[in-house]
Write a protein that holds these residues in place. Structure first.
Motif, PDB file in Angstrom:
ATOM      1  N   GLU A   1      95.203 116.461 110.957  1.00 40.43           N
ATOM      2  CA  GLU A   1      95.297 115.410 112.249  1.00 40.43           C
ATOM      3  C   GLU A   1      95.421 116.267 113.555  1.00 40.43           C
ATOM      4  O   GLU A   1      94.854 115.735 114.442  1.00 40.43           O
ATOM      5  CB  GLU A   1      96.770 114.845 111.977  1.00 40.43           C
ATOM      6  N   LYS A   2      95.974 117.359 113.418  1.00 38.19           N
ATOM      7  CA  LYS A   2      96.010 118.232 114.624  1.00 38.19           C
ATOM      8  C   LYS A   2      95.176 119.481 114.790  1.00 38.19           C
ATOM      9  O   LYS A   2      95.200 119.790 115.731  1.00 38.19           O
ATOM     10  CB  LYS A   2      97.564 118.841 114.810  1.00 38.19           C
TER      11      LYS A   2
ATOM     12  N   LEU B   1     100.114 107.251 112.593  1.00 40.28           N
ATOM     13  CA  LEU B   1      98.634 107.607 112.913  1.00 40.28           C
ATOM     14  C   LEU B   1      97.849 106.246 113.315  1.00 40.28           C
ATOM     15  O   LEU B   1      97.133 105.965 113.921  1.00 40.28           O
ATOM     16  CB  LEU B   1      98.167 108.250 111.821  1.00 40.28           C
ATOM     17  N   LEU B   2      98.224 105.407 112.335  1.00 41.66           N
ATOM     18  CA  LEU B   2      97.815 103.951 112.682  1.00 41.66           C
ATOM     19  C   LEU B   2      98.279 103.203 113.985  1.00 41.66           C
ATOM     20  O   LEU B   2      97.385 102.806 114.441  1.00 41.66           O
ATOM     21  CB  LEU B   2      98.094 103.007 111.260  1.00 41.66           C
TER      22      LEU B   2
ATOM     23  N   ALA C   1      93.144 112.913 107.567  1.00 39.03           N
ATOM     24  CA  ALA C   1      94.617 112.995 107.316  1.00 39.03           C
ATOM     25  C   ALA C   1      95.232 111.760 106.936  1.00 39.03           C
ATOM     26  O   ALA C   1      96.219 111.898 106.099  1.00 39.03           O
ATOM     27  CB  ALA C   1      95.020 113.316 109.010  1.00 39.03           C
ATOM     28  N   LEU C   2      94.697 110.833 107.634  1.00 34.78           N
ATOM     29  CA  LEU C   2      95.232 109.253 107.013  1.00 34.78           C
ATOM     30  C   LEU C   2      95.147 109.097 105.501  1.00 34.78           C
ATOM     31  O   LEU C   2      96.050 108.540 104.836  1.00 34.78           O
ATOM     32  CB  LEU C   2      94.501 108.049 108.048  1.00 34.78           C
ATOM     33  N   LEU C   3      93.969 109.319 104.951  1.00 33.83           N
ATOM     34  CA  LEU C   3      93.915 109.213 103.637  1.00 33.83           C
ATOM     35  C   LEU C   3      95.017 110.027 102.737  1.00 33.83           C
ATOM     36  O   LEU C   3      95.490 109.728 101.767  1.00 33.83           O
ATOM     37  CB  LEU C   3      92.446 109.479 103.132  1.00 33.83           C
TER      38      LEU C   3
ATOM     39  N   GLN D   1     104.523 108.171 104.297  1.00 30.61           N
ATOM     40  CA  GLN D   1     104.573 106.571 104.696  1.00 30.61           C
ATOM     41  C   GLN D   1     104.902 106.643 106.286  1.00 30.61           C
ATOM     42  O   GLN D   1     104.275 105.739 107.061  1.00 30.61           O
ATOM     43  CB  GLN D   1     105.933 105.856 104.212  1.00 30.61           C
ATOM     44  N   TYR D   2     105.738 107.367 106.809  1.00 31.27           N
ATOM     45  CA  TYR D   2     105.895 107.343 108.312  1.00 31.27           C
ATOM     46  C   TYR D   2     104.806 107.980 108.862  1.00 31.27           C
ATOM     47  O   TYR D   2     104.545 107.473 110.171  1.00 31.27           O
ATOM     48  CB  TYR D   2     107.291 108.179 108.469  1.00 31.27           C
ATOM     49  N   PHE D   3     104.332 108.978 108.694  1.00 31.59           N
ATOM     50  CA  PHE D   3     102.861 109.553 109.227  1.00 31.59           C
ATOM     51  C   PHE D   3     102.001 108.785 109.319  1.00 31.59           C
ATOM     52  O   PHE D   3     100.950 108.700 110.269  1.00 31.59           O
ATOM     53  CB  PHE D   3     102.588 110.917 108.787  1.00 31.59           C
TER      54      PHE D   3
END
Length: 296
Positions: free
Chosen positions: A214-215, A248-249, A226-228, A242-244
């Motif tokens: 992500e970064k 991101l979304l 990263a989302l996947l 779950q939180y990240f």
């Protein structure tokens, strides 16, 4: 000559008496709390009234007086519902106390803040991890520091990364981008280790790898990948996945369109695990654009 000898003996006797008197005094770390007994009893009653404030204030006061009873009341405070950030403060306090073996809270005067119990890293780690896994960001940074001091680079990196995602940018203290730069055309060995574990389905490693992607730390930036990874970890019940995924979304990034509804669903799952920052009052602020853009 006899007069001098007699005076010398008298002085020696006085000195011995003085030393004996000093040695008979209790050492500062064993002095009883200076609170009157009635006040101590009132404190303990307040600490057992079922409220967070009662348990927390009692723990705080006992800690100031270097009294190990503080531990019991921090434990009570950590367990009281409804769950809020304050519970994680109590867990963090337990982590600090056990990791250092010292009652040393910064607020207010102390009665000899010397070690009063044997330090236990296992217990300290357990307290810090409980606070971190319930969303306390201060615990992220304290864990990273503690693991780094213990020479555990992998765990230090994990909590540096989680602090980085929470803050939206790398910590200047951790120097993550430089520390994990590719070496001779190959990824850093620690990054390669995370990749292997993530490929085997390790949810914690999937979150770590997602944060790196992500970064763009140690690897080319790829928020969609990263989302996947976050979602794969999230489906295994990993609260940071779950939180990240929700962050991101909710924030959006290149290749990840903003989807507040999907973000809310992930946040709800994290909140169900007592991750207090996943409550709407927190995440709705966390997904707003920052006032400043950091280039670190």
């Amino acid at each position: 000559m006899q007069h001098r000898t007699g005076r010398t003996w008298a002085l020696a006797a006085l000195l011995c008496l003085g030393l004996a008197a000093c040695q008979s005094l209790p050492r500062p770390s064993t002095l009883p709390a200076t609170l009157p007994a009635a006040q101590q009893q009132a404190l303990e009653q307040r600490g057992s009234d079922g409220s967070f404030e009662g348990a927390w204030n009692t723990a705080h006061t006992f800690e100031r007086f270097n009294d190990p009873r503080a531990i019991h009341y921090y434990e009570r405070a950590a367990a009281i519902t409804p769950w809020t950030f304050h519970n994680t403060q109590a867990e963090q306090a337990l982590g600090r106390i056990w990791a250092t073996g010292t009652l040393q809270h910064a607020d207010g005067p102390h009665i000899d803040p010397a070690p009063v119990l044997r330090a236990s890293w296992r217990r300290g780690e357990r307290g810090y991890l409980a606070a971190a896994n319930h969303g306390n960001p201060y615990a992220f940074f304290e864990l990273a520091t503690a693991y780094r001091q213990r020479g555990d680079a992998q765990q230090a990196l994990r909590w540096d990364l989680r602090g980085m995602i929470y803050k939206r940018h790398p910590s200047s203290a951790s120097r993550l981008p430089d520390a994990l730069a590719a070496q001779g055309g190959s990824v850093h060995p620690l990054v390669a280790h995370i990749q292997r574990r993530a490929a085997r389905g390790d949810a914690e490693a999937q979150v770590d790898l997602g944060a790196l992607l992500e970064k763009g730390v140690g690897l080319p930036s790829d928020p969609a990948a990263a989302l996947l990874l976050y979602q794969r970890a999230a489906e295994q019940g990993n609260v940071f996945g779950q939180y990240f995924a929700g962050l991101l979304l909710g924030r959006s990034a290149e290749g990840v369109p903003k989807d507040t509804d999907a973000a809310a669903r992930w946040f709800a799952r994290a909140e169900a695990q007592r991750f207090y920052m996943a409550a709407p009052s927190y995440w709705e602020k966390a997904v707003k654009p920052p006032f400043f853009i950091f280039s670190e």
